[in-house]
Enzyme design. Structure first.
Site, PDB file in Angstrom:
ATOM      1  N   GLU A  23      -6.083  -3.118  -1.344  1.00 41.29           N
ATOM      2  CA  GLU A  23      -6.611  -4.261  -0.599  1.00 41.29           C
ATOM      3  C   GLU A  23      -7.795  -4.939  -1.293  1.00 41.29           C
ATOM      4  OE1 GLU A  23      -4.927  -1.391   2.552  1.00 41.29           O
ATOM      5  OE2 GLU A  23      -5.841  -1.304   0.563  1.00 41.29           O
ATOM      6  N   THR A  77       0.834  -1.197   0.000  1.00 46.62           N
ATOM      7  CA  THR A  77       0.000   0.000   0.000  1.00 46.62           C
ATOM      8  C   THR A  77       0.870   1.248   0.000  1.00 46.62           C
ATOM      9  OG1 THR A  77      -0.070   0.158   2.405  1.00 46.62           O
ATOM     10  CG2 THR A  77      -1.756  -1.195   1.342  1.00 46.62           C
ATOM     11  N   LYS A 116     -14.185  18.090  11.423  1.00 52.87           N
ATOM     12  CA  LYS A 116     -15.278  18.212  12.389  1.00 52.87           C
ATOM     13  C   LYS A 116     -15.222  19.607  12.978  1.00 52.87           C
ATOM     14  CE  LYS A 116     -17.774  15.508  15.806  1.00 52.87           C
ATOM     15  NZ  LYS A 116     -17.781  14.288  16.629  1.00 52.87           N
ATOM     16  N   TRP A 134     -19.869  17.689  10.676  1.00 50.56           N
ATOM     17  CA  TRP A 134     -18.894  17.207   9.696  1.00 50.56           C
ATOM     18  C   TRP A 134     -18.889  18.079   8.442  1.00 50.56           C
ATOM     19  CZ3 TRP A 134     -15.765  13.949  11.882  1.00 50.56           C
ATOM     20  CH2 TRP A 134     -16.230  13.051  12.852  1.00 50.56           C
TER      21      TRP A 134
END
Length: 533
Positions: free
Chosen positions: A316, A171, A421, A426
């Site tokens: 993944e 990754t 936040k 949000w």
């Protein structure tokens, strides 16, 4: 994968692999490429490669890289694609952690690999592709063509367990060491079937696939294997990934399908503003790796008739997990509304939304949570790295936050680590970025959360202006007004920075971690706080 190799070699032996070499190209038929894969397997066997051994590739997209894709897994070894854009410390780590015994390397990349060669503990031989100087790699460097020339075609592929490891890729995470993802023969074959299916890319031997997405990144989104399986011609750009050579390759070789990150297509769009280009052969462009701006999709459709479709996944997930195609029963005039979504979960992948307490959330298109997935080509663990925080009883925690509607369409609002936040509410950095990049003066935009004494956190907008556009006292107020007409007013940033370039990760994603660090260090010239008018 040996079955995949033999099918393409026998059934589609006349399909071709075209590799760009700058001003010209070289061509080889699938039949020839298959024979060269047999010779490569024999040569690697002579060098002592056995079942389960890792063979690394440090290569651009080219015919020889495809030969390794086919030969290494089919002989029972494990293909380890190495990201050529990794920092030296990361490159050293993934080679040593993967315990590569052999590395195939393009001659143009020898100087980069040579910088870390002394630190590599398990590498026994380097095999150099091309006529460039192998000397910097020392006495253990061999020539690829010489290795193949010493062998005969007709390698006897061994019978392998379909659950055996076939390939691995690390990754490109921006925190900690990269993590290894292992793909099996079964997962790769099933992923190839899914990618070529009618509900995804609808690939066939009538297609010519331009492989821009690197073969060192998540198996080039599975396109080399899927294309080989169905007999689609494969067009390899090599190291020539700038807009001008890509446009020339598209005009001359007439691909029908391609895939790349948004940055590549933004460069091509910008190139088209001052140069005539011909993209008429393209029936489909898959775009992913990061959120695709609506403005990019619309401009390609309106100016060039090119259909860009957003796809979503990660290393993944092999990486295909979702694709944004308008569902049946919806009128054509809604086409763009569906294409700008993250995508609809593809057959073979299970998906669920969970909240911070792990409770499963409804698919109502409104309730937001972290996306978790599982399936036959979704990893259930990292290679020699427990990382329990990434897995939940067989489900992969993707780190993406978003909603899912009743039809299975995902709308990612942010990465969990990038969500802002503010005052307990949000704010989606992705939505702010997409709206900013729709402004005619903005080339790129990245939004990150920064500390705020009143609201705890507020967005900082970092923008790159288009060439020829210069910042004035009115630039930021104009951008604030532009945003205020498109998002909730309290989302509009008070802090801004005009930068030369948004920093990118090794796979072309915006490196927001670096932007946050630059802000904390005082390295960004910040305008504001400015209250929107």
């Amino acid at each position: 994968i040996a079955a995949l190799l033999e099918h393409g070699q026998r059934i589609h032996g006349g399909s071709e692999v075209v590799t760009c070499e700058g001003e010209g190209v070289r061509r080889a038929r699938f039949g020839e490429v298959g024979e060269r894969a047999e010779r490569l397997a024999a040569g690697l066997s002579r060098l002592g490669v056995r079942a389960g051994d890792r063979v690394g590739t440090f290569c651009w997209n080219a015919q020889e890289h495809l030969e390794a894709y086919l030969a290494v897994p089919s002989m029972g070894a494990v293909l380890h694609t190495l990201n050529v854009r990794l920092f030296p410390e990361q490159l050293t780590y993934v080679i040593n952690h993967g315990e590569d015994r052999i590395i195939l390397v393009d001659d143009s990349l020898v100087p980069i690999l040579a910088r870390v060669a002394r630190e590599l503990r398990t590498v026994e031989h380097y095999v150099v592709i091309g006529s460039g100087d192998p000397a910097p790699l020392g006495l253990h460097a061999l020539r690829y063509d010489a290795l193949l020339a010493a062998e005969q075609p007709g390698y006897a592929w061994p019978a392998l367990d379909e659950q055996a490891a076939a390939a691995m890729c690390y990754t490109s995470g921006t925190t900690g060491n990269p993590k290894g993802v292992v793909y099996t023969h079964r997962s790769t074959f099933l992923h190839s079937l899914a990618a070529s299916s009618g509900s995804v890319f609808a690939l066939s031997d009538h297609d010519r696939i331009l492989l821009i997405v690197p073969m060192f990144h998540a198996n080039a989104w599975g396109l080399p294997y899927a294309g080989w399986l169905v007999g689609a011609d494969l067009l390899m750009p090599g190291r020539f990934l700038q807009a001008e050579p890509l446009c020339r390759l598209i005009a001359t070789e007439r691909p029908t399908m391609s895939g790349a990150v948004p940055t590549i297509w933004s460069d091509i769009l910008r190139h088209a503003e001052t140069h005539p280009i011909d993209l008429s052969s393209l029936r489909l462009v898959a775009c992913g790796g990061s959120a695709v701006p609506r403005s990019l999709i619309e401009r390609f459709q309106e100016r060039h008739g090119v259909r860009i479709v957003q796809a979503w996944g990660m290393t993944e997930t092999s990486p295909l997990a979702a694709i944004a195609v308008r569902p049946k029963g919806r009128p054509p005039e809604e086409e763009m509304e569906w294409r700008v979504k993250t995508g609809r979960v593809v057959p073979g992948v299970e998906l669920r939304l969970v909240d911070e307490a792990g409770r499963v959330l409804p698919w109502d298109g409104e309730t937001a949570g972290e996306i978790e997935v599982r399936g036959p080509w979704v990893t259930a663990a990292y290679y020699r790295d427990d990382a329990p925080e990434k897995f939940d009883q067989g489900w992969l925690r993707t780190g993406d936050v978003g909603t899912v509607d009743a039809r299975g369409f995902i709308q990612i609002t942010d990465r969990a680590k990038d969500v802002i936040k503010s005052g307990g509410e949000w704010i989606s950095s992705v939505e702010l970025e997409n709206q900013l990049m729709a402004h005619p003066d903005v080339l790129e935009a990245a939004v990150v959360g920064v500390p705020d004494p009143r609201w705890e956190e507020r967005p900082l907008a970092c923008v790159v202006l288009r060439p020829g556009v210069h910042a004035t006292d009115e630039t930021i107020p104009n951008l604030q007004a532009f945003l205020a007409a498109r998002v909730a007013r309290w989302w509009v940033p008070e802090r801004w920075s005009v930068i030369d370039e948004v920093p990118k990760t090794s796979v072309g994603k915006f490196d927001k971690k670096l932007l946050r660090a630059r802000y904390a260090e005082g390295a960004l010239r910040v305008i504001g706080p400015l209250t929107p008018a």
